[in-house]
Design a protein around this motif. Structure first.
Motif, PDB file in Angstrom:
ATOM      1  N   ASN A  87      35.589  31.614  28.598  1.00 21.61           N
ATOM      2  CA  ASN A  87      35.915  32.819  29.290  1.00 21.61           C
ATOM      3  C   ASN A  87      36.418  33.960  28.835  1.00 21.61           C
ATOM      4  OD1 ASN A  87      36.180  33.455  32.144  1.00 21.61           O
ATOM      5  ND2 ASN A  87      38.341  32.751  32.172  1.00 21.61           N
ATOM      6  N   GLY A  88      36.367  33.849  27.500  1.00 29.40           N
ATOM      7  CA  GLY A  88      36.844  35.170  26.640  1.00 29.40           C
ATOM      8  C   GLY A  88      38.284  35.069  26.377  1.00 29.40           C
ATOM      9  N   SER A 175      30.523  37.693  28.916  1.00 33.79           N
ATOM     10  CA  SER A 175      31.596  37.363  29.109  1.00 33.79           C
ATOM     11  C   SER A 175      32.133  37.389  30.702  1.00 33.79           C
ATOM     12  CB  SER A 175      32.708  37.830  28.189  1.00 33.79           C
ATOM     13  OG  SER A 175      32.899  39.109  28.354  1.00 33.79           O
ATOM     14  N   GLN A 179      33.329  35.163  33.637  1.00 34.52           N
ATOM     15  CA  GLN A 179      34.461  35.125  34.098  1.00 34.52           C
ATOM     16  C   GLN A 179      34.354  35.152  35.713  1.00 34.52           C
ATOM     17  OE1 GLN A 179      36.867  38.399  32.661  1.00 34.52           O
ATOM     18  NE2 GLN A 179      36.203  37.626  30.720  1.00 34.52           N
TER      19      GLN A 179
END
Lengths: 186, 199
Positions: A87-88, A175, A179
């Motif tokens: 998810n970064g 990303s 998300q």
């Protein structure tokens, strides 16, 4: 009579009650820590009265408690690690109040560590960029949440308005897709 | 060795790493070669000035091809990192560190520190000092789950091995290119001798 090591069992079981992670249960961890300190006192007492068998049993309870709490913390930490990779480097807001401040701190440190490793290996490779084999250089995405103007490394400034579709470079928005802000349509 | 062969080898290394329950030796030579290749190709692509549509099309194909190589490399490194994280305490205690690359080792050292710090701050500092240690030699209190050494894995023989005693008492005659499903602990020495490959 009090049954020892029940609380740590309860703590570990809690992990199964949630899709991602249950709220951090600091109260129960504190109770278990108190129980351990209490048991420690009893071990010393039993040893003093030469009751070795009882002491072994009590020490066993301490180890079991400890194992339970560590398993709880370790499982949560590993969930945070996968969150970072998938998810970064930011924690989604609806996840952040499930975590303790130490865990948020851990996430930040881990994130920096991963970044450091990735950049040391090769400047052109981000080891968390592609989690599935890339098929196209450009992908069509539909914007699910209003973002507005953002600047991407190669494409420059891009405007993402809610409910519009756009063709963008895959690696730049990977990303955002993970998300769930953008949805790949093709 | 050509880049195409190196990529095939990297694919095999990735497959081995995915299947094997414990951490394998880091393919440092191979990874170095692939990293160098990626760097030079990326620089080459970046230096092309695009004037015509054909050139643009061509560069995009190159870039996608390169992205796929990058994916392979990062998948290999990522798979290893995840294993290192899962087995961090076991690797530190049993001194398996020589299986790792220098960068992985640096990662592990820092990882170990932040992980133990998390444990300390959240819990260990609240209990009596005698019980705070988590790295006993017998790792009875280590938070890792140990690698499942008896996990069954698919193998392909690279060479004729001959008779091999199975845990149930039977023997298997393994010839070149045969495929078997066997417990990992049984065939571990053969992997190190490069007599079989994990698939």
């Amino acid at each position: 009579m009090q049954i020892y090591a029940e609380k740590s069992k309860k703590l570990v079981r809690e992990l199964k009650t949630s899709k991602w992670l249950p709220p951090y249960n600091s109260g129960l961890i504190n109770e278990i820590s108190t129980e351990i300190t209490e048991l420690h006192g009893k071990v010393v007492e039993s040893l003093a009265s030469q009751n070795d068998n009882l002491a072994v049993l009590q020490a066993g309870c301490i180890e079991r408690n400890k194992r339970g709490v560590l398993a709880y913390l370790n499982y949560r930490a590993s969930k945070l690690e996968s969150l970072r990779v998938e998810n970064g480097p930011t924690i989604p807001p609806h996840y952040s109040h499930q975590l303790s401040s130490d865990e948020v701190d851990y996430f930040r440190k881990y994130s920096a560590l991963l970044q450091e490793y990735s950049s040391k290996v090769c400047e052109f490779v981000d080891i968390t960029a592609d989690l599935v084999p890339p098929k196209d250089l450009f992908i069509e995405v539909r914007v699910k949440e209003e973002i507005g103007d953002i600047v991407l490394p190669v494409s420059g400034q891009v405007t993402f308005k809610k409910n519009t579709a756009q063709l963008v470079r895959r690696e730049e928005v990977a990303s955002l897709v993970r998300q769930g802000v953008l949805k790949q349509t093709k | 060795m050509s880049l195409a062969e190196e990529i095939l080898q990297l694919e095999a290394a990735l497959r081995r790493e995915k299947v094997c329950p414990e951490i394998l030796n880091f393919e440092s030579e191979l990874v170095n070669k692939v990293v160098t290749a990626i760097e030079s190709k990326q620089k080459l692509i970046n230096s092309i000035t695009i004037e015509t549509i054909e050139q643009q099309f061509e560069t995009q194909i190159y870039q996608l091809d390169l992205d796929r190589i990058k994916y392979l490399l990062s998948n290999y490194l990522r798979t290893r990192l995840f294993k290192i994280q899962a087995l961090a305490f076991t690797i530190v205690i049993t001194n398996k560190a020589d299986m790792l690359s220098r960068k992985e080792l640096a990662f592990l050292e820092k990882y170990y520190i932040i992980k133990t710090n998390l444990f300390k701050k959240s819990f260990l500092l609240k209990i009596p000092e005698e019980f705070r240690s988590i790295d006993h030699e017998d790792h009875s209190t280590s938070p890792d789950t140990e690698p499942e050494m008896n996990k069954h894995v698919f193998i392909r023989a690279l060479d004729t091995i001959g008779n091999c005693k199975l845990p149930n008492g039977q023997t298997a005659n393994i010839n070149k290119d045969d495929i078997y499903l066997l417990p990992y602990s049984l065939i571990k020495p053969l992997i190190e001798l490069k007599k079989i490959d994990l698939i």
